[in-house]
Design a protein around this motif. Structure first.
Motif, PDB file in Angstrom:
ATOM      1  N   ARG A   1       0.829  -1.215   0.000  1.00  0.00           N
ATOM      2  CA  ARG A   1       0.000   0.000   0.000  1.00  0.00           C
ATOM      3  C   ARG A   1       0.863   1.265   0.000  1.00  0.00           C
ATOM      4  NH1 ARG A   1      -5.292   0.741   1.134  1.00  0.00           N
ATOM      5  NH2 ARG A   1      -5.450  -1.402   1.906  1.00  0.00           N
TER       6      ARG A   1
ATOM      7  N   ARG B   1      -4.809  -9.347  -2.768  1.00  0.00           N
ATOM      8  CA  ARG B   1      -6.076  -8.985  -3.411  1.00  0.00           C
ATOM      9  C   ARG B   1      -6.557 -10.042  -4.400  1.00  0.00           C
ATOM     10  NH1 ARG B   1      -8.861  -3.712  -3.995  1.00  0.00           N
ATOM     11  NH2 ARG B   1     -10.531  -4.083  -5.481  1.00  0.00           N
TER      12      ARG B   1
ATOM     13  N   THR C   1      -8.163 -12.795  -2.340  1.00  0.00           N
ATOM     14  CA  THR C   1      -9.373 -12.442  -1.601  1.00  0.00           C
ATOM     15  C   THR C   1     -10.552 -12.172  -2.539  1.00  0.00           C
ATOM     16  OG1 THR C   1      -8.660 -10.112  -1.491  1.00  0.00           O
ATOM     17  CG2 THR C   1      -8.103 -11.530   0.363  1.00  0.00           C
ATOM     18  N   GLU C   2     -10.274 -11.869  -3.796  1.00  0.00           N
ATOM     19  CA  GLU C   2     -11.342 -11.635  -4.766  1.00  0.00           C
ATOM     20  C   GLU C   2     -12.100 -12.921  -5.123  1.00  0.00           C
ATOM     21  OE1 GLU C   2      -9.764  -7.782  -7.344  1.00  0.00           O
ATOM     22  OE2 GLU C   2      -9.287  -9.805  -8.016  1.00  0.00           O
TER      23      GLU C   2
ATOM     24  N   SER D   1      -4.562  -8.096   6.959  1.00  0.00           N
ATOM     25  CA  SER D   1      -4.845  -7.718   5.573  1.00  0.00           C
ATOM     26  C   SER D   1      -5.889  -8.618   4.938  1.00  0.00           C
ATOM     27  CB  SER D   1      -3.548  -7.752   4.751  1.00  0.00           C
ATOM     28  OG  SER D   1      -2.639  -6.781   5.209  1.00  0.00           O
TER      29      SER D   1
ATOM     30  N   VAL E   1      -9.430  -7.763   6.221  1.00  0.00           N
ATOM     31  CA  VAL E   1      -9.928  -6.515   5.641  1.00  0.00           C
ATOM     32  C   VAL E   1     -10.354  -6.711   4.194  1.00  0.00           C
ATOM     33  CG1 VAL E   1      -9.273  -4.163   4.949  1.00  0.00           C
ATOM     34  CG2 VAL E   1      -8.590  -5.050   7.195  1.00  0.00           C
ATOM     35  N   GLU E   2      -9.499  -7.378   3.407  1.00  0.00           N
ATOM     36  CA  GLU E   2      -9.789  -7.527   1.984  1.00  0.00           C
ATOM     37  C   GLU E   2     -10.940  -8.490   1.727  1.00  0.00           C
ATOM     38  OE1 GLU E   2      -8.521  -5.821  -0.648  1.00  0.00           O
ATOM     39  OE2 GLU E   2      -7.567  -4.580   0.863  1.00  0.00           O
TER      40      GLU E   2
ATOM     41  N   GLU F   1     -13.454  -9.050   3.632  1.00  0.00           N
ATOM     42  CA  GLU F   1     -14.679  -8.352   4.019  1.00  0.00           C
ATOM     43  C   GLU F   1     -15.233  -7.512   2.867  1.00  0.00           C
ATOM     44  OE1 GLU F   1     -17.822  -6.669   6.250  1.00  0.00           O
ATOM     45  OE2 GLU F   1     -16.567  -8.428   6.684  1.00  0.00           O
ATOM     46  N   LYS F   2     -14.344  -6.968   2.038  1.00  0.00           N
ATOM     47  CA  LYS F   2     -14.779  -6.130   0.919  1.00  0.00           C
ATOM     48  C   LYS F   2     -15.536  -6.940  -0.132  1.00  0.00           C
ATOM     49  CE  LYS F   2     -10.807  -2.973   1.263  1.00  0.00           C
ATOM     50  NZ  LYS F   2      -9.568  -2.524   0.576  1.00  0.00           N
ATOM     51  N   PHE F   3     -15.069  -8.169  -0.371  1.00  0.00           N
ATOM     52  CA  PHE F   3     -15.628  -8.962  -1.464  1.00  0.00           C
ATOM     53  C   PHE F   3     -16.663  -9.986  -0.997  1.00  0.00           C
ATOM     54  CE2 PHE F   3     -11.279  -7.785  -2.826  1.00  0.00           C
ATOM     55  CZ  PHE F   3     -11.615  -7.016  -3.936  1.00  0.00           C
TER      56      PHE F   3
ATOM     57  N   PRO G   1     -18.523 -10.259   2.456  1.00  0.00           N
ATOM     58  CA  PRO G   1     -18.815  -9.884   3.842  1.00  0.00           C
ATOM     59  C   PRO G   1     -19.540 -10.969   4.628  1.00  0.00           C
ATOM     60  CG  PRO G   1     -20.232  -8.691   2.304  1.00  0.00           C
ATOM     61  CD  PRO G   1     -19.184  -9.359   1.484  1.00  0.00           C
TER      62      PRO G   1
END
Length: 282
Positions: free
Chosen positions: A81, A112, A115-116, A140, A143-144, A146-148, A150
């Protein structure tokens, strides 16, 4: 002009990622850099990992790379990041704005892409993450994901002995069974209904046989190599201006910050074919 794709790891594990990338995209030139002299990264502070990773990425840029893949979960968690947001726009500014190109160099990670897709493998919606202490502490993956996804319940387990076991050639030994079983049991105890386990360290595929032995029957075990290779292929197809700058002669160059003799012997195990490396003094 030679403009290879750079692949970086703190040691040997990233070669399991490069192996799958080469299998998927054999036409490109690649430079692999292993920072073996300063491994492991998993126990180091965020600032140290960031500085070490930035130095190695910069060297790959100096070698002509326009695109670098951090084939290391710890570096992806602790350094990516900052490099993307703080360093690239300043050191390699490009046309920035809607529909424009952005920085003239790109750095990608391995978290990423994983996690996608991880939620696509779980029916029970419970997944486990096996990783180094540094990756677990960074949160990490939590967090990631959770985005894709939840709806997923995610548990983590740090496995501090696994990388030393692998790098000391003990991954197939009877002594490895104790540590593999210990951490699998701890992970499953946190989520008895989990049906998917992600190996969130690039060393762990060498322990795959033992992990399968001690994981609950029917558990899906995910390694990152194929996932990252597919993601890179899609990334290049979405960025033709960058893809056009990647040279395509099928060349492979291997660099290590430590002994080339030791690297070549160990790296051959991870990459699956003989390797002849060059020493890099940082």
């Amino acid at each position: 002009m030679n403009q290879p794709i750079g692949v970086f790891d703190s040691g040997y594990g990233g070669l399991t990622i490069l192996r799958e990338i080469v299998r998927k995209l054999p036409q490109y030139d690649y430079i692999y850099l292993g920072d073996n002299a300063r491994t492991p990264y998993g126990t180091r502070s965020f600032e140290t990992v960031y500085q070490y990773t930035l130095e190695c990425v910069q060297h790959l840029f100096d070698r002509g790379c326009r695109l670098v893949v951090l084939a290391c979960n710890t570096a992806s968690a602790k350094a990516l990041r900052n490099i993307q947001q703080l360093d690239l726009p300043v050191r390699y500014p490009g046309l920035d704005g809607p529909g424009l190109d952005g920085p003239t160099r790109r750095v990608l990670g391995v978290i990423r892409p994983t996690t996608e897709v991880i939620g696509n493998y779980s029916a029970t919606r419970q997944v486990g993450i096996l990783a180094t202490r540094g990756t677990v502490t960074s949160e990490s993956y939590l967090v990631e994901i959770e985005k894709f996804f939840p709806d997923l319940a995610v548990v983590q387990e740090a496995c501090p002995m696994w990388v030393p076991l692998v790098e000391n050639g003990e991954y197939a030994s009877p002594g490895a069974d104790y540590f593999v079983k210990q951490h699998i049991d701890r992970l499953v105890a946190k989520a008895p209904g989990l049906d998917t386990i992600l190996l969130a360290c690039t060393h762990y595929p060498l322990l795959l046989d033992k992990i399968r032995q001690y994981a609950p029957t029917g558990t899906t075990i995910l390694s990152q190599g194929g996932i990252v290779a597919d993601s890179l292929a899609h990334y290049l197809s979405r960025h033709p201006e960058l893809e056009a700058q990647c040279s395509q002669h099928g060349r492979r160059t291997f660099l290590t910050t430590d002994s080339t003799e030791d690297f070549d012997r160990q790296a051959t195990v991870f990459f699956g074919e003989p390797i002849c490396s060059e020493n890099l003094a940082l």
